[in-house]
Each structure stands twice: as C-alpha cells, then as structure tokens.
Design a protein around this motif. Structure first.
Motif, PDB file in Angstrom:
ATOM      1  N   ILE A 181       0.945  -1.292  -0.092  1.00  0.00           N
ATOM      2  CA  ILE A 181      -0.050   0.123   0.004  1.00  0.00           C
ATOM      3  C   ILE A 181       0.859   1.404   0.008  1.00  0.00           C
ATOM      4  O   ILE A 181       0.675   2.290  -0.571  1.00  0.00           O
ATOM      5  CB  ILE A 181      -0.996  -0.040   1.330  1.00  0.00           C
ATOM      6  N   PHE A 182       2.042   1.284   0.889  1.00  0.00           N
ATOM      7  CA  PHE A 182       2.473   2.596   0.987  1.00  0.00           C
ATOM      8  C   PHE A 182       4.116   2.500   0.269  1.00  0.00           C
ATOM      9  O   PHE A 182       4.745   3.773   0.114  1.00  0.00           O
ATOM     10  CB  PHE A 182       2.690   2.845   2.391  1.00  0.00           C
ATOM     11  N   GLY A 183       4.713   1.381   0.012  1.00  0.00           N
ATOM     12  CA  GLY A 183       6.141   1.452  -0.219  1.00  0.00           C
ATOM     13  C   GLY A 183       6.284   2.360  -1.593  1.00  0.00           C
ATOM     14  O   GLY A 183       7.116   2.991  -1.273  1.00  0.00           O
ATOM     15  N   GLU A 184       5.868   1.984  -2.688  1.00  0.00           N
ATOM     16  CA  GLU A 184       5.965   2.820  -3.675  1.00  0.00           C
ATOM     17  C   GLU A 184       5.259   4.221  -3.574  1.00  0.00           C
ATOM     18  O   GLU A 184       6.248   5.271  -4.089  1.00  0.00           O
ATOM     19  CB  GLU A 184       5.389   2.135  -4.880  1.00  0.00           C
ATOM     20  N   LYS A 185       4.505   4.513  -2.990  1.00  0.00           N
ATOM     21  CA  LYS A 185       3.921   5.716  -2.588  1.00  0.00           C
ATOM     22  C   LYS A 185       4.771   6.681  -1.966  1.00  0.00           C
ATOM     23  O   LYS A 185       4.902   7.787  -2.433  1.00  0.00           O
ATOM     24  CB  LYS A 185       2.440   5.510  -1.767  1.00  0.00           C
ATOM     25  N   CYS A 186       5.693   6.169  -1.043  1.00  0.00           N
ATOM     26  CA  CYS A 186       6.531   7.097  -0.263  1.00  0.00           C
ATOM     27  C   CYS A 186       7.800   6.910  -0.763  1.00  0.00           C
ATOM     28  O   CYS A 186       8.948   7.163  -0.129  1.00  0.00           O
ATOM     29  CB  CYS A 186       6.447   6.706   1.134  1.00  0.00           C
ATOM     30  N   GLY A 187       8.155   6.394  -1.850  1.00  0.00           N
ATOM     31  CA  GLY A 187       9.413   6.373  -2.605  1.00  0.00           C
ATOM     32  C   GLY A 187      10.456   5.233  -2.109  1.00  0.00           C
ATOM     33  O   GLY A 187      11.571   5.475  -2.387  1.00  0.00           O
ATOM     34  N   LEU A 188       9.862   4.328  -1.555  1.00  0.00           N
ATOM     35  CA  LEU A 188      10.816   3.063  -1.325  1.00  0.00           C
ATOM     36  C   LEU A 188      10.916   2.045  -2.519  1.00  0.00           C
ATOM     37  O   LEU A 188       9.849   1.479  -2.882  1.00  0.00           O
ATOM     38  CB  LEU A 188      10.233   2.256  -0.079  1.00  0.00           C
ATOM     39  N   ASP A 189      12.040   1.905  -3.095  1.00  0.00           N
ATOM     40  CA  ASP A 189      12.112   0.935  -4.059  1.00  0.00           C
ATOM     41  C   ASP A 189      12.358  -0.230  -3.543  1.00  0.00           C
ATOM     42  O   ASP A 189      12.709  -0.742  -2.605  1.00  0.00           O
ATOM     43  CB  ASP A 189      13.213   1.769  -5.219  1.00  0.00           C
ATOM     44  N   ALA A 190      12.509  -1.369  -4.665  1.00  0.00           N
ATOM     45  CA  ALA A 190      12.845  -2.645  -4.392  1.00  0.00           C
ATOM     46  C   ALA A 190      13.883  -2.759  -3.415  1.00  0.00           C
ATOM     47  O   ALA A 190      13.893  -3.728  -2.570  1.00  0.00           O
ATOM     48  CB  ALA A 190      12.528  -3.555  -5.391  1.00  0.00           C
ATOM     49  N   ALA A 191      15.092  -2.279  -3.768  1.00  0.00           N
ATOM     50  CA  ALA A 191      16.072  -2.449  -3.226  1.00  0.00           C
ATOM     51  C   ALA A 191      16.248  -1.895  -1.916  1.00  0.00           C
ATOM     52  O   ALA A 191      16.872  -2.708  -0.762  1.00  0.00           O
ATOM     53  CB  ALA A 191      17.501  -1.950  -3.901  1.00  0.00           C
ATOM     54  N   GLN A 192      15.605  -1.000  -1.579  1.00  0.00           N
ATOM     55  CA  GLN A 192      15.388  -0.330  -0.351  1.00  0.00           C
ATOM     56  C   GLN A 192      14.545  -1.071   0.656  1.00  0.00           C
ATOM     57  O   GLN A 192      14.696  -1.404   1.688  1.00  0.00           O
ATOM     58  CB  GLN A 192      14.761   1.122  -0.153  1.00  0.00           C
ATOM     59  N   VAL A 193      13.188  -1.697   0.181  1.00  0.00           N
ATOM     60  CA  VAL A 193      12.499  -2.653   0.847  1.00  0.00           C
ATOM     61  C   VAL A 193      13.245  -3.785   1.129  1.00  0.00           C
ATOM     62  O   VAL A 193      13.228  -4.315   2.254  1.00  0.00           O
ATOM     63  CB  VAL A 193      11.095  -3.065   0.160  1.00  0.00           C
ATOM     64  N   ASP A 194      14.053  -4.441   0.260  1.00  0.00           N
ATOM     65  CA  ASP A 194      14.899  -5.563   0.365  1.00  0.00           C
ATOM     66  C   ASP A 194      16.027  -5.311   1.694  1.00  0.00           C
ATOM     67  O   ASP A 194      15.957  -6.103   2.464  1.00  0.00           O
ATOM     68  CB  ASP A 194      15.781  -6.077  -0.881  1.00  0.00           C
TER      69      ASP A 194
END
Length: 179
Positions: free
Chosen positions: A71-84
């Motif tokens: 819901i919020f990851g991409e919306k707040c600018g977290l890319d896949a590498a940052q989430v990982d």
C-alpha cells in the motif's frame, strides 16, 4: 523483488477486520490507533513506513510487512532495493549510507533497539532529539511499538494474507515457534 503495483488501490485489510470482529471493543480501539498513526501524525509518511516495514520484517509478520509494502512502499518512494534492505539487513549499521539518509538510518536504529532491547539507548534518544521535534519522536516510537504489538496479534491469530499483498522475499519466513 518485484512490487505488485496492481494491489495499491484495491488492497484492504479485510482478513484482519474479520479476526478483530471477535472482540468489537478492542477492534474499534485497534483500528482507531492505526488510523491516528497512519493518517493523523506529523512524521512524514516515508519515515513512518520505514519504521513499520522494518518492524514487520523483524517480527517476521508477513501480513504486516506485505500490506505496508504493497500500500505505501512505492507511494512513499521506497524502491525494491530499499525494501529488500529494510527486510534483510541484520542491523541498521549495515544499511548503505548511499541508499539511506542519516535520519532514515536513525529510524532503523530506533526500530532495531526497540525490537531487541525494548528501549532506546541514550545515544539514539539524543540523536533523535536533535533530528525531530518531541512530538514526532513520540510518533515514531509509537508507530514501531503499535506495529510490534500488531505483529504479535497477526502472527498469533494467523490472519490470512490478503489477496494481492506482497509476500516476503525468498529466504524470509513467517514467524513460528520452533518445534
């Protein structure tokens, strides 16, 4: 890790609400606190979500982690590498300084200390005090704390994952008591 963009607008915590319905008074309070943390606080959304996603990863709460990434990851600018990195990094000290601002690394430090020690070091408190107004420090601590409690509930009641929610990356598993 690919982020499931189709779930951003349609995803709802239906399964969580169904489990909470077994105790309406607590359900109302739980949802009210979540609403304040998510929509009524002054801390920037990205900073809040860094705290929540890290908490979901440390508590191995796939439901919590997946909903917030979806819901919020991409919306707040977290890319896949940052989430990982938030999900797999063993310690805030190992987060890449080129990928994270000092304030973001401090949030992960706060979450790590709360998770592992149930309190903050004087050093972390001092750095937070220099970074944010007291109100936002309280918000960050309560966001991590609330979602830590939520993870205990989600994990213990085995709330089913929502259709379309992100799943843990390969190698991460939902919390379980060893046999």
């Amino acid at each position: 890790m690919a982020i499931n963009k189709s779930s951003f607008t349609a995803l709802s915590p239906k399964n969580l609400r169904l489990v909470l319905a077994h105790h309406p008074a607590l359900a109302t309070s739980f949802q009210a606190m979540a609403h304040v943390i998510l929509f009524k606080c002054a801390v920037p959304e990205r900073q809040r979500e860094i705290a929540i996603i890290r908490t979901g990863a440390l508590t191995r709460s796939e439901y919590e982690w997946g909903m917030h990434v979806s819901i919020f990851g991409e919306k707040c600018g977290l890319d896949a590498a940052q989430v990982d990195a938030l999900s797999r990094c063993p310690s805030w000290q190992e987060l890449s300084e080129s990928m994270w601002t000092p304030a973001e690394r401090l949030i992960v430090r706060m979450v790590d200390e709360l998770h592992h020690h149930c309190t903050l070091s004087d050093a972390t408190w001092g750095l937070m005090d220099a970074q944010w107004p007291r109100e936002q420090i309280i918000e960050l601590i309560l966001a991590a704390s609330f979602y830590h409690m939520a993870a205990f509930f989600l994990n213990s009641t085995a709330v089913p994952l929502e259709q379309g929610s992100q799943r843990f990356p390969a190698g991460m598993a939902q919390a379980a008591v060893p046999a």
